[in-house]
Every structure is written in structure tokens, then in C-alpha cells.
Design an enzyme around this catalytic site. Structure first.
Site, PDB file in Angstrom:
ATOM      1  CD  GLU A   1       8.619   0.679 -17.081  1.00  0.00           C
ATOM      2  OE1 GLU A   1       9.616   0.891 -16.533  1.00  0.00           O
ATOM      3  OE2 GLU A   1       7.963  -0.414 -16.249  1.00  0.00           O
TER       4      GLU A   1
ATOM      5  CB  CYS B   1       6.837   2.587 -14.190  1.00  0.00           C
ATOM      6  SG  CYS B   1       8.752   3.224 -13.962  1.00  0.00           S
TER       7      CYS B   1
END
Ligand code: THU
Length: 139
Positions: free
Chosen positions: A61, A95
Site C-alpha cells: 500500500e 496501511c
């Protein structure tokens, strides 16, 4: 542009798996790929990049949001994260915060089937975000 169509879900899963194939994961041996659609229809991808110091590892991510910036920015509408085998992975806590910054609470986080997506709001409820800075900063 939410929820995703079945075709969009399949495309994101394919792109995420392709991204996972480019992972640099010699330590954990867990390849991770992420693919997202922006609200204006662009495809964004990323993969994990590990480091001998372990703690400096970049999740998939992280490179996804770097790709977003590299493409000129914008907002994320839907994201899919998978392991190297193509199976769905849920984003880690850090994330979730990263994704919140660029997609907000309504970001669609794809599940293991087209009909099992979740809104980011359910994965990081009550998230701290840019609005909190605007409201509370003394600057
Ligand atoms: N990883 C990701 O890329 N994204 C996540 O959301 C969870 C974890 C990576 C980091 C590390 O390279 C490997 O998975 C094992 O933790």
C-alpha cells in the site's frame, strides 16, 4: 463509482497479483500486491519492498500511494490487496491509515469475493485524518 462491478473486481485482482509478482520480499517470502481505481478511473498499483533492517519494509500500500502521487494524485475509490497466490489479504493497521488519507472513509476495500467488500470506515473506525488537523491545529 462504488460498488465495483464484477469485471472491475476481477481486473483489480489480476492487477494486484501482477504487482505481487514484482515484490521484493526475500525476508518474509510473502509477496503482496495492491491495485486500486481512482475516482477518475485510473489504475494504481504497488507491491511490498522489504529491507534488511526489517522495520524499513514498505508495504504494498506504501508503493500504491507513491504510484498515486507519481500519476499526479487524486482520490482512491476502491482497492484490492492480495498475496502472491492471488488470494485476498486485509491491509495492516498502518496501511489502513495510509489508505484513509487518500480515499477517506468511503473507500471500498475489496474482499475475497466481489460481493464481500467493506468500506474503509469499518476497518479503521473513527480514523484520525486531515480534517482533524484542520480543526485542531494552532497554526
Ligand atoms: N505487507 C503488506 O505489503 N501489506 C499489508 O497490509 C500487510 C503486510 C507486507 C509487509 C511485509 O513485506 C510482508 O507483508 C510480511 O509482513
Amino acid at each position: 463509482m462504488s460498488p465495483l462491478s464484477n469485471d472491475q473486481w476481477t481486473m483489480l485482482r489480476h492487477e494486484a497479483q501482477q504487482a505481487a509478482a514484482r515484490a521484493y520480499a526475500p525476508y518474509s517470502k510473502l509477496r503482496v500486491g495492491a491495485a486500486a481505481l481512482t475516482t477518475d478511473g485510473r489504475l494504481i498499483t504497488g507491491q511490498n519492498v522489504e529491507n534488511a533492517s526489517y522495520g524499513l519494509t514498505l508495504c504494498a500500500e506504501c508503493s500504491l500511494v507513491s504510484d498515486l502521487a507519481r500519476q499526479g494524485g487524486g482520490r482512491l475509490a476502491a482497492v484490492m490487496v492480495v498475496a502472491g497466490d492471488g488470494e485476498h489479504l486485509t491491509p495492516c493497521g498502518r496501511c489502513r491509515q495510509l489508505l484513509f488519507e487518500h480515499g477517506g472513509p468511503q473507500l471500498e476495500v475489496c474482499g475475497d469475493r466481489p460481493e464481500s467488500s467493506a468500506l474503509l470506515d469499518t476497518l479503521i473506525p473513527g480514523a484520525f485524518g486531515p480534517a482533524d488537523l484542520d480543526a485542531r491545529s494552532e497554526a
